[in-house]
Write a protein that holds these residues in place. Structure first.
Motif, PDB file in Angstrom:
ATOM      1  N   LEU A   1      28.201  45.642  33.239  1.00  0.00           N
ATOM      2  CA  LEU A   1      28.833  45.235  34.491  1.00  0.00           C
ATOM      3  C   LEU A   1      27.807  44.597  35.415  1.00  0.00           C
ATOM      4  CD1 LEU A   1      31.135  48.302  35.367  1.00  0.00           C
ATOM      5  CD2 LEU A   1      31.885  46.040  34.589  1.00  0.00           C
ATOM      6  N   VAL A   2      28.328  43.765  36.325  1.00  0.00           N
ATOM      7  CA  VAL A   2      27.516  43.226  37.427  1.00  0.00           C
ATOM      8  C   VAL A   2      28.263  43.502  38.719  1.00  0.00           C
ATOM      9  CG1 VAL A   2      26.381  41.460  36.034  1.00  0.00           C
ATOM     10  CG2 VAL A   2      28.557  40.934  37.161  1.00  0.00           C
ATOM     11  N   SER A   3      27.575  43.347  39.823  1.00  0.00           N
ATOM     12  CA  SER A   3      28.154  43.725  41.119  1.00  0.00           C
ATOM     13  C   SER A   3      29.334  42.849  41.520  1.00  0.00           C
ATOM     14  CB  SER A   3      27.080  43.667  42.202  1.00  0.00           C
ATOM     15  OG  SER A   3      26.543  42.356  42.293  1.00  0.00           O
ATOM     16  N   THR A   4      29.479  41.662  40.922  1.00  0.00           N
ATOM     17  CA  THR A   4      30.587  40.765  41.277  1.00  0.00           C
ATOM     18  C   THR A   4      31.850  41.032  40.468  1.00  0.00           C
ATOM     19  OG1 THR A   4      29.691  39.129  39.725  1.00  0.00           O
ATOM     20  CG2 THR A   4      29.056  38.922  42.048  1.00  0.00           C
ATOM     21  N   ASP A   5      31.771  41.894  39.448  1.00  0.00           N
ATOM     22  CA  ASP A   5      32.965  42.229  38.656  1.00  0.00           C
ATOM     23  C   ASP A   5      33.950  43.029  39.496  1.00  0.00           C
ATOM     24  OD1 ASP A   5      32.279  41.016  36.241  1.00  0.00           O
ATOM     25  OD2 ASP A   5      31.027  42.724  35.647  1.00  0.00           O
ATOM     26  N   LYS A   6      35.232  42.870  39.161  1.00  0.00           N
ATOM     27  CA  LYS A   6      36.279  43.692  39.771  1.00  0.00           C
ATOM     28  C   LYS A   6      36.819  44.630  38.697  1.00  0.00           C
ATOM     29  CE  LYS A   6      37.727  40.296  43.222  1.00  0.00           C
ATOM     30  NZ  LYS A   6      38.843  39.470  43.730  1.00  0.00           N
ATOM     31  N   ILE A   7      36.834  45.921  39.029  1.00  0.00           N
ATOM     32  CA  ILE A   7      37.277  46.915  38.050  1.00  0.00           C
ATOM     33  C   ILE A   7      38.446  47.718  38.595  1.00  0.00           C
ATOM     34  CG2 ILE A   7      35.002  47.114  36.984  1.00  0.00           C
ATOM     35  CD1 ILE A   7      34.589  49.702  38.554  1.00  0.00           C
TER      36      ILE A   7
ATOM     37  N   ASN B   1      44.005  37.976  37.594  1.00  0.00           N
ATOM     38  CA  ASN B   1      44.520  39.344  37.788  1.00  0.00           C
ATOM     39  C   ASN B   1      45.015  39.973  36.487  1.00  0.00           C
ATOM     40  OD1 ASN B   1      43.943  39.190  40.520  1.00  0.00           O
ATOM     41  ND2 ASN B   1      45.988  38.396  41.029  1.00  0.00           N
ATOM     42  N   VAL B   2      44.414  39.578  35.381  1.00  0.00           N
ATOM     43  CA  VAL B   2      44.729  40.167  34.073  1.00  0.00           C
ATOM     44  C   VAL B   2      43.627  41.165  33.731  1.00  0.00           C
ATOM     45  CG1 VAL B   2      45.032  39.708  31.620  1.00  0.00           C
ATOM     46  CG2 VAL B   2      45.950  38.113  33.312  1.00  0.00           C
ATOM     47  N   VAL B   3      44.009  42.355  33.254  1.00  0.00           N
ATOM     48  CA  VAL B   3      43.031  43.408  32.966  1.00  0.00           C
ATOM     49  C   VAL B   3      42.523  43.269  31.532  1.00  0.00           C
ATOM     50  CG1 VAL B   3      43.965  45.036  34.634  1.00  0.00           C
ATOM     51  CG2 VAL B   3      44.827  45.060  32.312  1.00  0.00           C
ATOM     52  N   LYS B   4      41.206  43.393  31.401  1.00  0.00           N
ATOM     53  CA  LYS B   4      40.549  43.358  30.099  1.00  0.00           C
ATOM     54  C   LYS B   4      39.623  44.566  29.994  1.00  0.00           C
ATOM     55  CE  LYS B   4      41.836  39.008  29.037  1.00  0.00           C
ATOM     56  NZ  LYS B   4      42.597  38.616  27.825  1.00  0.00           N
ATOM     57  N   SER B   5      39.687  45.301  28.884  1.00  0.00           N
ATOM     58  CA  SER B   5      38.782  46.441  28.697  1.00  0.00           C
ATOM     59  C   SER B   5      37.391  45.937  28.345  1.00  0.00           C
ATOM     60  CB  SER B   5      39.300  47.365  27.598  1.00  0.00           C
ATOM     61  OG  SER B   5      39.358  46.686  26.363  1.00  0.00           O
ATOM     62  N   ARG B   6      36.371  46.656  28.832  1.00  0.00           N
ATOM     63  CA  ARG B   6      34.986  46.264  28.565  1.00  0.00           C
ATOM     64  C   ARG B   6      34.142  47.511  28.352  1.00  0.00           C
ATOM     65  NH1 ARG B   6      31.926  42.556  32.835  1.00  0.00           N
ATOM     66  NH2 ARG B   6      33.709  41.193  32.322  1.00  0.00           N
TER      67      ARG B   6
ATOM     68  N   LYS C   1      48.000  48.245  30.356  1.00  0.00           N
ATOM     69  CA  LYS C   1      47.732  47.868  28.974  1.00  0.00           C
ATOM     70  C   LYS C   1      46.804  46.663  28.949  1.00  0.00           C
ATOM     71  CE  LYS C   1      52.245  49.505  27.337  1.00  0.00           C
ATOM     72  NZ  LYS C   1      53.512  49.122  26.679  1.00  0.00           N
ATOM     73  N   GLU C   2      46.140  46.483  27.841  1.00  0.00           N
ATOM     74  CA  GLU C   2      45.254  45.338  27.656  1.00  0.00           C
ATOM     75  C   GLU C   2      46.030  44.041  27.891  1.00  0.00           C
ATOM     76  OE1 GLU C   2      41.431  43.710  26.501  1.00  0.00           O
ATOM     77  OE2 GLU C   2      42.106  45.733  27.016  1.00  0.00           O
TER      78      GLU C   2
ATOM     79  N   ILE D   1      32.239  54.410  26.406  1.00  0.00           N
ATOM     80  CA  ILE D   1      32.828  54.387  27.742  1.00  0.00           C
ATOM     81  C   ILE D   1      33.272  52.970  28.067  1.00  0.00           C
ATOM     82  CG2 ILE D   1      32.420  54.835  30.195  1.00  0.00           C
ATOM     83  CD1 ILE D   1      30.375  56.923  29.388  1.00  0.00           C
ATOM     84  N   PHE D   2      34.497  52.852  28.596  1.00  0.00           N
ATOM     85  CA  PHE D   2      35.080  51.556  28.931  1.00  0.00           C
ATOM     86  C   PHE D   2      35.572  51.542  30.370  1.00  0.00           C
ATOM     87  CE2 PHE D   2      35.365  51.915  24.380  1.00  0.00           C
ATOM     88  CZ  PHE D   2      35.205  50.626  23.892  1.00  0.00           C
ATOM     89  N   VAL D   3      35.724  50.339  30.907  1.00  0.00           N
ATOM     90  CA  VAL D   3      36.411  50.108  32.176  1.00  0.00           C
ATOM     91  C   VAL D   3      37.380  48.948  31.965  1.00  0.00           C
ATOM     92  CG1 VAL D   3      34.521  50.932  33.634  1.00  0.00           C
ATOM     93  CG2 VAL D   3      34.612  48.515  33.003  1.00  0.00           C
ATOM     94  N   TYR D   4      38.346  48.850  32.875  1.00  0.00           N
ATOM     95  CA  TYR D   4      39.225  47.681  32.885  1.00  0.00           C
ATOM     96  C   TYR D   4      38.697  46.717  33.937  1.00  0.00           C
ATOM     97  CZ  TYR D   4      42.880  49.557  29.826  1.00  0.00           C
ATOM     98  OH  TYR D   4      43.571  50.027  28.744  1.00  0.00           O
ATOM     99  N   VAL D   5      38.321  45.515  33.494  1.00  0.00           N
ATOM    100  CA  VAL D   5      37.850  44.474  34.394  1.00  0.00           C
ATOM    101  C   VAL D   5      39.015  43.533  34.683  1.00  0.00           C
ATOM    102  CG1 VAL D   5      36.218  42.571  34.699  1.00  0.00           C
ATOM    103  CG2 VAL D   5      35.524  44.642  33.486  1.00  0.00           C
ATOM    104  N   VAL D   6      39.213  43.199  35.975  1.00  0.00           N
ATOM    105  CA  VAL D   6      40.295  42.310  36.393  1.00  0.00           C
ATOM    106  C   VAL D   6      39.735  40.896  36.537  1.00  0.00           C
ATOM    107  CG1 VAL D   6      42.076  41.902  38.118  1.00  0.00           C
ATOM    108  CG2 VAL D   6      41.358  44.244  37.607  1.00  0.00           C
ATOM    109  N   ASP D   7      40.288  39.956  35.777  1.00  0.00           N
ATOM    110  CA  ASP D   7      39.757  38.589  35.828  1.00  0.00           C
ATOM    111  C   ASP D   7      40.349  37.810  36.993  1.00  0.00           C
ATOM    112  OD1 ASP D   7      42.295  37.794  35.066  1.00  0.00           O
ATOM    113  OD2 ASP D   7      41.749  37.311  33.003  1.00  0.00           O
ATOM    114  N   LYS D   8      40.045  36.515  37.084  1.00  0.00           N
ATOM    115  CA  LYS D   8      40.478  35.683  38.219  1.00  0.00           C
ATOM    116  C   LYS D   8      41.985  35.495  38.248  1.00  0.00           C
ATOM    117  CE  LYS D   8      39.417  31.440  35.612  1.00  0.00           C
ATOM    118  NZ  LYS D   8      40.817  31.058  35.376  1.00  0.00           N
TER     119      LYS D   8
END
Length: 381
Positions: free
Chosen positions: A342-348, A319-324, A357-358, A310-317
């Motif tokens: 994941l942690v509560s401060t992540d943006k998904i 605003n680029v999406v990275k799968s995790r 896309k990655e 199972i993966f999610v897309y995490v949005v970095d600072k």
């Protein structure tokens, strides 16, 4: 030699033609340029519009989930009815599936032989009683010794014991219900020759039922080590057709040791069954409500699977999406409880999972997790 007048005459007609063609080009060029400009703008606007996606963060909440365990259902009382004497099955007083009361007559075995034994034993007892009275009279007159009187008394006791035994054998020809219950299949018909110990039928008391189920060692330890206030012995029962049993039950007991082969330990839950819907031998699922403190929750729709992971897309600072890759601890309706990743401060990313896309840069539209989760079927404590 060509004259000037002739030259003007031959060339002059060309001017309108050239002028008209140039005029057409001048007119067409702005139209074509405008169309190309408009098309580029539309594509640019479409690209910007497609790059806007909803983003949220995992949320920490106290919640509960329902854990299901496959269960074997058994009657509180379920016993075999056996013949205790040999003989012909003379009468069947009940039918299969019939409800009976405690002490109700179920079967009769032909009693003639046992009646004769009883009558003989009764006569013997009476005879020894008479002999005892005669010896007692003689003893009172000191004609016989006290020991002879004692022997006479012993013969009376022996005869009475034989009488009681004969009476018991005779009573065994009348087979009665040991408790209130329901008759199972009757194995023999009238006239069958029955040996002592033969199973005639079974009787079940289904007013209450037991549901036996197994827990792993980890689940058992979690169950036992919760805070006292959080331990909830109440249990639900899901029937094999998917409907829920109308009556709440409770965990009544836990076995004393783990099964070495499976590593599980057996639990027993007890459920009321006043409608007698549940029968011995059925199957179902025991449902236990398990509380979880400080659970990290995300919407299921924000995830995707690749090869059972199972993966999610995490949005970095930036605003680029990275799968995790994430590890799910428990599935709730429309929600995952996260164990790791994941942690509560992540943006998904919440939507557009199939479109992005990655390493793609997006325009995030942030929505709080509470707003998203409140719109889902989240079980709340």
């Amino acid at each position: 030699m060509i004259s000037t007048s002739n030259f003007h005459h031959s060339v002059a007609p060309l001017y309108p033609i050239i002028y008209i063609k140039m005029k057409k080009l001048i007119i067409l060029f702005p139209v074509l340029s405008f169309a190309l400009f408009t098309s580029c703008n539309q594509k640019k606007e479409e690209k910007v519009e497609m790059s806007k996606y909803t983003v949220t963060n995992p949320v920490i909440k106290d919640t509960v989930f329902t854990k299901e365990y496959i269960a074997q259902i058994q009657s509180v009382q379920n016993v075999e009815i056996r013949a205790q004497e040999k003989g012909y099955l003379e009468t069947l007083h009940v039918d299969e599936g019939q409800s009976v009361k405690s002490g109700q007559l179920l079967f009769s075995i032909m009693p003639k032989l046992y009646e004769a034994d009883y009558l003989k034993a009764k006569a013997d007892a009476r005879m020894t009683e008479i002999e005892y009275q005669n010896v007692k009279t003689l003893s009172d007159k000191n004609i016989v010794s006290k020991s002879e009187l004692a022997m006479a008394r012993a013969k009376v006791d022996e005869a009475n014991a034989e009488l009681s035994l004969a009476q018991t054998h005779l009573s065994f020809t009348k087979i009665k219900a040991p408790f209130d219950g329901t008759i199972d299949r009757i194995q023999f018909k009238k006239g069958s020759l029955i040996d002592d110990g033969t199973v005639l039928t079974k009787i079940s008391n289904n007013k209450e039922i037991y549901a036996y189920f197994n827990m792993s060692e980890v689940e058992y330890l979690d169950y036992k080590t919760r805070n006292k206030s959080d331990i909830n012995n109440q249990a639900g029962l899901l029937l094999s057709n998917g409907t829920k049993h109308n009556h709440q039950g409770y965990i009544e007991t836990i076995e004393s040791e783990f099964d070495n082969n499976t590593g599980n330990i057996a639990f027993r839950a007890k459920f009321p069954n006043p409608e007698l819907l549940l029968k011995n031998g059925e199957t179902g699922k025991v449902q236990l409500v398990v509380p979880i403190k400080n659970a990290l929750l995300i919407p299921q729709k924000s995830t995707f699977e690749i090869q059972d992971k199972i993966f999610v897309y995490v949005v970095d600072k930036d605003n680029v999406v990275k799968s995790r890759n994430i590890v799910v601890k428990q599935r709730l309706p429309n929600v995952y409880i996260i164990q790791s990743g994941l942690v509560s401060t992540d943006k998904i990313l919440v939507d557009g999972i199939q479109a992005v896309k990655e390493d793609e840069k997006i325009i995030p539209k942030f929505i709080t997790s509470d707003k998203i989760l409140n719109s889902l079927e989240l079980i709340k404590q």
